[in-house]
Write a protein that holds these residues in place. Structure first.
Motif, PDB file in Angstrom:
ATOM      1  N   LYS A  14       0.815  -1.210   0.000  1.00  0.00           N
ATOM      2  CA  LYS A  14       0.000   0.000   0.000  1.00  0.00           C
ATOM      3  C   LYS A  14       0.854   1.267   0.000  1.00  0.00           C
ATOM      4  O   LYS A  14       0.590   2.209  -0.737  1.00  0.00           O
ATOM      5  CB  LYS A  14      -0.914  -0.002   1.230  1.00  0.00           C
ATOM      6  N   ASN A  15       1.885   1.288   0.826  1.00  0.00           N
ATOM      7  CA  ASN A  15       2.660   2.517   0.996  1.00  0.00           C
ATOM      8  C   ASN A  15       3.932   2.603   0.155  1.00  0.00           C
ATOM      9  O   ASN A  15       4.484   3.674  -0.003  1.00  0.00           O
ATOM     10  CB  ASN A  15       3.043   2.695   2.471  1.00  0.00           C
ATOM     11  N   TYR A  16       4.402   1.477  -0.306  1.00  0.00           N
ATOM     12  CA  TYR A  16       5.645   1.496  -1.067  1.00  0.00           C
ATOM     13  C   TYR A  16       5.525   0.763  -2.396  1.00  0.00           C
ATOM     14  O   TYR A  16       6.199  -0.228  -2.638  1.00  0.00           O
ATOM     15  CB  TYR A  16       6.788   0.895  -0.232  1.00  0.00           C
ATOM     16  N   PRO A  17       4.651   1.295  -3.274  1.00  0.00           N
ATOM     17  CA  PRO A  17       4.510   0.651  -4.573  1.00  0.00           C
ATOM     18  C   PRO A  17       5.812   0.694  -5.388  1.00  0.00           C
ATOM     19  O   PRO A  17       5.989  -0.099  -6.312  1.00  0.00           O
ATOM     20  CB  PRO A  17       3.394   1.454  -5.247  1.00  0.00           C
ATOM     21  N   GLN A  18       6.701   1.632  -5.006  1.00  0.00           N
ATOM     22  CA  GLN A  18       7.972   1.726  -5.742  1.00  0.00           C
ATOM     23  C   GLN A  18       8.805   0.458  -5.583  1.00  0.00           C
ATOM     24  O   GLN A  18       9.605   0.102  -6.438  1.00  0.00           O
ATOM     25  CB  GLN A  18       8.876   2.852  -5.261  1.00  0.00           C
ATOM     26  N   ILE A  19       8.623  -0.171  -4.414  1.00  0.00           N
ATOM     27  CA  ILE A  19       9.407  -1.364  -4.146  1.00  0.00           C
ATOM     28  C   ILE A  19       8.701  -2.543  -4.791  1.00  0.00           C
ATOM     29  O   ILE A  19       7.806  -3.159  -4.229  1.00  0.00           O
ATOM     30  CB  ILE A  19       9.579  -1.561  -2.623  1.00  0.00           C
ATOM     31  N   ALA A  20       9.116  -2.802  -6.019  1.00  0.00           N
ATOM     32  CA  ALA A  20       8.356  -3.717  -6.858  1.00  0.00           C
ATOM     33  C   ALA A  20       8.801  -5.174  -6.775  1.00  0.00           C
ATOM     34  O   ALA A  20       7.965  -6.072  -6.749  1.00  0.00           O
ATOM     35  CB  ALA A  20       8.431  -3.236  -8.307  1.00  0.00           C
ATOM     36  N   GLU A  21      10.099  -5.382  -6.705  1.00  0.00           N
ATOM     37  CA  GLU A  21      10.587  -6.765  -6.767  1.00  0.00           C
ATOM     38  C   GLU A  21      10.022  -7.635  -5.643  1.00  0.00           C
ATOM     39  O   GLU A  21      10.077  -7.283  -4.483  1.00  0.00           O
ATOM     40  CB  GLU A  21      12.128  -6.808  -6.686  1.00  0.00           C
ATOM     41  N   ARG A  22       9.529  -8.746  -6.060  1.00  0.00           N
ATOM     42  CA  ARG A  22       8.921  -9.668  -5.107  1.00  0.00           C
ATOM     43  C   ARG A  22       9.950 -10.164  -4.073  1.00  0.00           C
ATOM     44  O   ARG A  22       9.669 -10.231  -2.875  1.00  0.00           O
ATOM     45  CB  ARG A  22       8.332 -10.854  -5.880  1.00  0.00           C
ATOM     46  N   ALA A  23      11.125 -10.475  -4.555  1.00  0.00           N
ATOM     47  CA  ALA A  23      12.173 -10.987  -3.662  1.00  0.00           C
ATOM     48  C   ALA A  23      12.534  -9.957  -2.604  1.00  0.00           C
ATOM     49  O   ALA A  23      12.765 -10.284  -1.443  1.00  0.00           O
ATOM     50  CB  ALA A  23      13.407 -11.368  -4.460  1.00  0.00           C
ATOM     51  N   LEU A  24      12.555  -8.702  -3.015  1.00  0.00           N
ATOM     52  CA  LEU A  24      12.869  -7.623  -2.073  1.00  0.00           C
ATOM     53  C   LEU A  24      11.757  -7.473  -1.047  1.00  0.00           C
ATOM     54  O   LEU A  24      12.011  -7.344   0.157  1.00  0.00           O
ATOM     55  CB  LEU A  24      13.070  -6.304  -2.835  1.00  0.00           C
ATOM     56  N   GLN A  25      10.541  -7.533  -1.528  1.00  0.00           N
ATOM     57  CA  GLN A  25       9.401  -7.465  -0.606  1.00  0.00           C
ATOM     58  C   GLN A  25       9.496  -8.569   0.437  1.00  0.00           C
ATOM     59  O   GLN A  25       9.290  -8.331   1.624  1.00  0.00           O
ATOM     60  CB  GLN A  25       8.088  -7.617  -1.384  1.00  0.00           C
ATOM     61  N   GLU A  26       9.856  -9.748  -0.029  1.00  0.00           N
ATOM     62  CA  GLU A  26       9.949 -10.870   0.906  1.00  0.00           C
ATOM     63  C   GLU A  26      11.046 -10.671   1.930  1.00  0.00           C
ATOM     64  O   GLU A  26      10.887 -10.988   3.106  1.00  0.00           O
ATOM     65  CB  GLU A  26      10.152 -12.178   0.141  1.00  0.00           C
ATOM     66  N   GLU A  27      12.147 -10.093   1.469  1.00  0.00           N
ATOM     67  CA  GLU A  27      13.241  -9.842   2.420  1.00  0.00           C
ATOM     68  C   GLU A  27      12.827  -8.818   3.468  1.00  0.00           C
ATOM     69  O   GLU A  27      13.133  -8.956   4.654  1.00  0.00           O
ATOM     70  CB  GLU A  27      14.503  -9.357   1.686  1.00  0.00           C
ATOM     71  N   ILE A  28      12.143  -7.785   3.011  1.00  0.00           N
ATOM     72  CA  ILE A  28      11.692  -6.757   3.949  1.00  0.00           C
ATOM     73  C   ILE A  28      10.724  -7.358   4.966  1.00  0.00           C
ATOM     74  O   ILE A  28      10.820  -7.103   6.164  1.00  0.00           O
ATOM     75  CB  ILE A  28      11.022  -5.578   3.203  1.00  0.00           C
TER      76      ILE A  28
END
Length: 217
Positions: A14-28
């Motif tokens: 919702k707040n960080y659509p810029q962060i697109a990569e799925r792998a990065l999202q998972e790490e976060i």
DNA sequence: ACATTAAGTGATT
DNA sequence: AATCACTTAATGT
């Protein structure tokens, strides 16, 4: 304070659509800690080592720098949702102590990322790098603008810009602060701020109340 | 009702 | 635009 990894995922999208990569999202989602600060709480102080990079979810943060000689504080900028503290990056990458203080202006929620991930993420994830550079750039521009403002403009223009940027970072036209607090942020006297605010009210640009200023228009 | 804190005003530099 | 001295208004106890 309550950390549920399931929440972070939704919040991120919702707040960080810029962060697109799925792998990065998972790490976060995996390493990020959901943290909450109450209004007025100091998140990072001068001289402390930075161990977390904040991704702001909601609320807003005031970033200030202490003048070495006098005990005065200089307002650098405000941070709002979707932003991170640019200073954190440079400080933590070089393992330096904080040169700044960050303080929650209202109840604020953020995701804290331990700094040890910064190096690898910068090279591994394009969207992370872009995100970092983008915030860095926008805060730098803001900083230069306020520098101009301090150098070449009067208090009236400075106050207007201050109110605007505060409105921008909170997303709300209602600014909860005393005239004295505003004066401190601008390094001005309370009387000067009161008079200028009154003038703005008469021009219909703001609405004044005790402990609060509402920005109109 | 009283004390405290925030805000408004005018004069002076 | 800062500082001072003072008043008035709003709020907390």
């Amino acid at each position: 304070m309550v950390t549920e990894t399931g929440d972070i995922e939704k919040i991120l999208q919702k707040n960080y659509p810029q962060i697109a990569e799925r792998a990065l999202q998972e790490e976060i989602i995996e390493v990020g800690k959901l943290m909450h600060f109450r209004a007025g709480e100091v998140i990072m102080d001068y001289g402390s080592y930075i161990k977390l990079v904040p991704l702001i979810i909601n609320g807003s943060i005031k970033v200030t720098r202490e003048d070495e000689s006098e005990g005065r504080e200089i307002l650098l900028y405000f941070l709002g949702p979707g932003e991170t503290c640019s200073m954190s990056f440079t400080c933590c990458m070089m393992n330096k102590k904080s040169e700044i203080r960050t303080e929650a202006m209202e109840d604020t929620t953020l995701i804290g990322i331990p700094i040890r991930y910064m190096d690898s993420w910068m090279t591994k994830y394009q969207s992370w790098k872009n995100f970092v550079m983008q915030t860095y750039d926008s805060k730098m521009i803001e900083l230069v603008k306020t520098l101009d403002s301090v150098a070449f403009e009067g208090m009236d223009a400075r106050l207007k810009k201050y109110l605007q940027s505060r409105k921008g970072s909170t997303g709300s036209p209602v600014i909860k602060a005393t005239h004295q607090e505003i004066a401190n942020d601008l390094n001005a006297s309370r009387e000067a701020i009161s008079r200028l605010l009154k003038k703005l009210e008469n021009m219909g640009e703001v609405k004044l109340g005790r402990n609060q200023v509402t920005v109109l228009g």
